[in-house]
Design a protein around this motif. Sequence first.
Motif, PDB file in Angstrom:
ATOM      1  N   VAL A 142       0.730  -1.200  -0.340  1.00  0.00           N
ATOM      2  CA  VAL A 142       0.117   0.049  -0.052  1.00  0.00           C
ATOM      3  C   VAL A 142       0.781   1.158  -0.406  1.00  0.00           C
ATOM      4  O   VAL A 142       1.472   1.491   0.647  1.00  0.00           O
ATOM      5  N   HIS A 143       0.883   1.881  -1.175  1.00  0.00           N
ATOM      6  CA  HIS A 143       1.903   3.244  -1.451  1.00  0.00           C
ATOM      7  C   HIS A 143       0.671   4.317  -1.420  1.00  0.00           C
ATOM      8  O   HIS A 143      -0.107   4.575  -1.018  1.00  0.00           O
ATOM      9  N   TYR A 144       1.455   5.599  -0.085  1.00  0.00           N
ATOM     10  CA  TYR A 144       0.414   6.565   0.292  1.00  0.00           C
ATOM     11  C   TYR A 144       1.716   7.655   0.857  1.00  0.00           C
ATOM     12  O   TYR A 144       2.441   6.978   2.285  1.00  0.00           O
ATOM     13  N   ALA A 185       3.111  -4.607   3.794  1.00  0.00           N
ATOM     14  CA  ALA A 185       3.718  -3.793   3.263  1.00  0.00           C
ATOM     15  C   ALA A 185       3.671  -2.160   2.985  1.00  0.00           C
ATOM     16  O   ALA A 185       2.373  -2.583   2.261  1.00  0.00           O
ATOM     17  N   GLY A 186       4.480  -0.930   2.866  1.00  0.00           N
ATOM     18  CA  GLY A 186       4.170  -0.475   2.363  1.00  0.00           C
ATOM     19  C   GLY A 186       4.254   0.801   3.818  1.00  0.00           C
ATOM     20  O   GLY A 186       4.320   0.844   4.917  1.00  0.00           O
ATOM     21  N   ASP A 187       2.501   1.645   3.912  1.00  0.00           N
ATOM     22  CA  ASP A 187       2.143   2.452   4.362  1.00  0.00           C
ATOM     23  C   ASP A 187       1.561   2.412   5.312  1.00  0.00           C
ATOM     24  O   ASP A 187       1.026   1.609   5.517  1.00  0.00           O
ATOM     25  N   ALA A 188       1.956   2.394   6.985  1.00  0.00           N
ATOM     26  CA  ALA A 188       1.245   2.140   8.010  1.00  0.00           C
ATOM     27  C   ALA A 188      -0.370   2.614   8.155  1.00  0.00           C
ATOM     28  O   ALA A 188      -0.578   1.296   8.495  1.00  0.00           O
ATOM     29  N   GLY A 197       8.156  -4.656   6.759  1.00  0.00           N
ATOM     30  CA  GLY A 197       8.596  -3.344   6.985  1.00  0.00           C
ATOM     31  C   GLY A 197       9.802  -3.629   5.139  1.00  0.00           C
ATOM     32  O   GLY A 197      10.011  -4.708   5.166  1.00  0.00           O
ATOM     33  N   GLY A 198      10.802  -2.499   5.430  1.00  0.00           N
ATOM     34  CA  GLY A 198      11.260  -2.541   4.452  1.00  0.00           C
ATOM     35  C   GLY A 198      11.043  -2.343   3.191  1.00  0.00           C
ATOM     36  O   GLY A 198       9.922  -1.505   2.623  1.00  0.00           O
ATOM     37  N   GLU A 239       9.956  -9.987  -2.727  1.00  0.00           N
ATOM     38  CA  GLU A 239      10.828 -10.769  -3.247  1.00  0.00           C
ATOM     39  C   GLU A 239      11.561 -11.100  -1.453  1.00  0.00           C
ATOM     40  O   GLU A 239      11.743 -12.163  -0.996  1.00  0.00           O
ATOM     41  N   GLN A 240      11.965 -10.146  -1.512  1.00  0.00           N
ATOM     42  CA  GLN A 240      12.764  -9.787  -0.151  1.00  0.00           C
ATOM     43  C   GLN A 240      12.722 -10.156   1.019  1.00  0.00           C
ATOM     44  O   GLN A 240      12.814 -11.134   2.015  1.00  0.00           O
ATOM     45  N   GLN A 241      11.679  -9.424   1.638  1.00  0.00           N
ATOM     46  CA  GLN A 241      10.491 -10.748   2.930  1.00  0.00           C
ATOM     47  C   GLN A 241      10.130 -11.479   2.940  1.00  0.00           C
ATOM     48  O   GLN A 241       9.474 -11.806   3.547  1.00  0.00           O
TER      49      GLN A 241
END
Length: 365
Positions: free
Chosen positions: A124-126, A193-196, A218-219, A231-233
């Motif tokens: 989620v991006h913000y 992951a992304g915005d809290a 996170g990350g 992928e990394q997470q």
Amino acid sequence: MRLSFLEPLYSESGPFASVYLDTSRDVDQPDRAIALRWRRLREDLTRQGADRALLGVLEQAVGADAEVPGTHGQAIFAAHGSLVLDGELPSPPAHDSARYSTLPDAMPLVSQHLPEIPYLAVVVHYAGLPTAETHGWVRLEAEAGTWPASAVTPGERLQRRVPVAAWHHSAVRLGHELDAWARRTHADAVVVAGDAWAGNVLVRRLPHALRDRVVRVGGPSPTETRRALLEQQLSSVFRGRMAAHDRDLVNVFIGRRALGGPVAEGTAAVVSALQRGQVRALLLNQPRAPALQLWTGPRPTQLALAEEELVSCGVRAPREESADEALLRALVGTAAELVVVPEDELQLGGHVGALLRYADAGTPT
């Protein structure tokens, strides 16, 4: 672990050329490096008896995954001058190898698919402020996959862009959409992951059954479409875990063994069950036992510990093969599953056991 992805491989008769090759693109002059590796393997296959037509088919496939970025590898199988299977490896093989043999050398490919955990990855991006309800957007990316194979063969990716003022309402609809997707793909986990703030809004609006499977991470959140989302997470979340489906099979095996139910344990008992097509799922201990050889005939269920047993069943000229290769062919040919389980979780006699579809008086348990 279901092995249906190997069916094209076992629909052909041998001999097979089995090639495992590092085709990573994160080095200087990757095409040259891959060509040098392939040249060594080609010479090795020539010494083993592979003909020019077969080598030509393999050469056309080598490095054909150039659009996949980062570290990875290829598993390529060919027979009778035709490509049979070309599989991507999420990690380069420990060493490049090439074999020309009656049965395909498929266990290294299977090992790179383990533990085959289905999941949803959600980012989620913000970048705005949650109080600025009339400005900004929330962007959601989601992808279904099966770890670790989906690292280089990512699945369908969902993308949505929602005005921040509508995010609370839209998160409810998106939550139901993700829930339906997770049910359809039998996802063990939803990695978020992304915005809290925006992520919290989404998670709180997920249906309860899906919310219980959420793992927050996170990350960085790379969006490279030729690699798995997060992928990394994912590697950190799933390393050392078993797929829920495989865990269920292990628990059924433990329960049946305690009650004297339809299971087989030990090499002789499991081979006997495979001969009858009784095996629902084969369980192997990890770490593995030393390499074992089995005698095989032309059909998947023709395998035995002794050559004489197959000869007495009418098999002409049985061949001695690696147990891994013989067992995999039998599992695919009888639509059985494979479960690799750590020895400290379940110790199997002879490092091998089986859940049976049915039991009869002649079945060792």
